[in-house]
Design a protein around this motif. Structure first.
Motif, short mmCIF file in Angstrom:
data_model
loop_
_atom_site.label_atom_id
_atom_site.label_comp_id
_atom_site.label_asym_id
_atom_site.label_seq_id
_atom_site.Cartn_x
_atom_site.Cartn_y
_atom_site.Cartn_z
N LEU A 1 0.82 -1.21 0.00
CA LEU A 1 0.00 0.00 0.00
C LEU A 1 0.85 1.26 0.00
O LEU A 1 0.45 2.30 -0.55
N ASN A 2 2.04 1.19 0.58
CA ASN A 2 2.97 2.32 0.51
C ASN A 2 3.40 2.54 -0.94
O ASN A 2 3.52 3.68 -1.41
N GLY A 3 3.62 1.44 -1.67
CA GLY A 3 3.92 1.55 -3.09
C GLY A 3 2.77 2.12 -3.88
O GLY A 3 2.97 2.91 -4.81
N LEU A 4 1.56 1.75 -3.50
CA LEU A 4 0.36 2.31 -4.13
C LEU A 4 0.25 3.81 -3.86
O LEU A 4 -0.04 4.60 -4.78
N ALA A 5 0.48 4.20 -2.62
CA ALA A 5 0.37 5.62 -2.25
C ALA A 5 1.37 6.48 -3.02
O ALA A 5 1.09 7.65 -3.32
N LYS A 6 2.51 5.92 -3.38
CA LYS A 6 3.53 6.64 -4.15
C LYS A 6 3.26 6.59 -5.65
O LYS A 6 3.82 7.37 -6.42
N GLY A 7 2.38 5.68 -6.08
CA GLY A 7 2.07 5.58 -7.50
C GLY A 7 2.85 4.53 -8.25
O GLY A 7 2.85 4.51 -9.49
N TYR A 8 3.52 3.61 -7.53
CA TYR A 8 4.32 2.58 -8.18
C TYR A 8 3.51 1.35 -8.57
O TYR A 8 4.01 0.50 -9.30
N THR A 9 2.30 1.21 -8.04
CA THR A 9 1.48 0.04 -8.35
C THR A 9 0.02 0.47 -8.34
O THR A 9 -0.29 1.66 -8.20
N ASN A 10 -0.89 -0.49 -8.50
CA ASN A 10 -2.31 -0.17 -8.50
C ASN A 10 -3.07 -1.20 -7.67
O ASN A 10 -2.55 -2.27 -7.35
N ILE B 1 -9.03 -7.83 1.30
CA ILE B 1 -9.41 -7.12 0.07
C ILE B 1 -10.57 -6.17 0.33
O ILE B 1 -10.56 -5.02 -0.13
N ARG B 2 -11.56 -6.63 1.07
CA ARG B 2 -12.70 -5.74 1.40
C ARG B 2 -12.22 -4.53 2.18
O ARG B 2 -12.66 -3.40 1.94
N LEU B 3 -11.29 -4.75 3.10
CA LEU B 3 -10.78 -3.65 3.92
C LEU B 3 -10.06 -2.61 3.06
O LEU B 3 -10.33 -1.41 3.17
N ILE B 4 -9.15 -3.05 2.21
CA ILE B 4 -8.34 -2.07 1.47
C ILE B 4 -9.17 -1.38 0.39
O ILE B 4 -8.85 -0.27 -0.02
N ARG B 5 -10.22 -2.04 -0.07
CA ARG B 5 -11.09 -1.39 -1.06
C ARG B 5 -11.86 -0.23 -0.45
O ARG B 5 -12.32 0.67 -1.18
N ARG B 6 -12.03 -0.23 0.87
CA ARG B 6 -12.78 0.84 1.52
C ARG B 6 -11.92 2.05 1.84
O ARG B 6 -12.44 3.07 2.29
N ILE B 7 -10.62 1.94 1.65
CA ILE B 7 -9.73 3.06 1.96
C ILE B 7 -9.99 4.23 1.03
O ILE B 7 -10.13 4.05 -0.19
N LYS B 8 -10.05 5.44 1.59
CA LYS B 8 -10.22 6.65 0.80
C LYS B 8 -8.85 7.27 0.55
O LYS B 8 -8.20 7.76 1.46
#
Length: 211
Positions: free
Chosen positions: A172-181, A203-210
């Motif tokens: 998720l840190n990689g996602l926050a930086k834009g390195y993954t999706n 998966i349900r948990l991370i899909r709810r992240i804003k």
């Protein structure tokens, strides 16, 4: 999510925030932590680093991602000669190995890149003496810029240490930086060696992240 088959390597390539996210998003990397290494100063801190450099330490499963692949990512994502136009020991191109096998792989990859026309990287290669963990505020830096993500993850990782060490937090840190999706992360979670119920709960948990 460390497996029984894992290795550890420590790399320096400038400010450690981005490398933490860059490597954290790779499948096969089971843990990333940022800290200080490569020098002799005892108990360094971010404000009193002494002769150490900013580094990222990663555990990885070589059956999923090889040290060779990690090194190619490393050398393809920074300029060893002049990192961020900064001269000094805080930001250095640095590879710290833990055993002779790693050392041989590192030198082979360097030689291969030179043969391929990439030039021999101006990178210091040395045995790891000690890795000092950086302060909590530097761990998973980009993820921590999203308060809702931290709130959602708190039940899974109630302490800073648990968050720092978590494979999911690295992704998720990689996602926050834009390195993954998100799709890539979800696909990987469904390959993790946990029950399908646990996979879907995460998966349900991370899909709810804003974000």
């Amino acid at each position: 999510m460390k497996t029984s088959n894992h290795q550890t390597v420590t790399l320096g390539m400038g400010c450690f925030w981005s490398p933490d996210a860059l490597f954290g998003q790779l499948a096969g990397i089971t843990r990333t932590r940022v800290g200080f290494a490569g020098g002799t100063t005892e108990n360094p801190t971010y404000r009193q680093m002494g002769d150490h450099s900013e580094t990222v330490e990663m555990d990885f499963d070589p059956s999923i991602v090889s040290l060779e692949t990690i090194l190619h990512v490393f050398w393809s994502n920074h300029n060893p000669v002049n990192i961020n136009d900064y001269k000094g020991r805080q930001y250095r191109s640095l590879v710290l190995y833990r055993n002779p096998i790693q050392m041989d792989i590192i030198h082979k990859v360097m030689a291969d890149r030179e043969v391929q026309g990439n030039g021999r990287p101006d990178t210091e290669v040395a045995p790891l003496i000690h890795f000092y963990l950086a302060e909590d505020r530097h761990q998973k830096y980009y993820l921590k810029r999203y308060p809702d993500a931290l709130d959602k993850l708190k039940p899974l990782f109630p302490t800073d240490e648990e968050l720092t060490n978590a494979t999911l937090a690295a992704r998720l840190n990689g996602l926050a930086k834009g390195y993954t999706n998100m799709d890539k992360i979800i696909h990987e979670i469904r390959t993790w060696l946990i029950s399908s119920e646990e996979q879907e709960e995460i998966i349900r948990l991370i899909r709810r992240i804003k974000w």
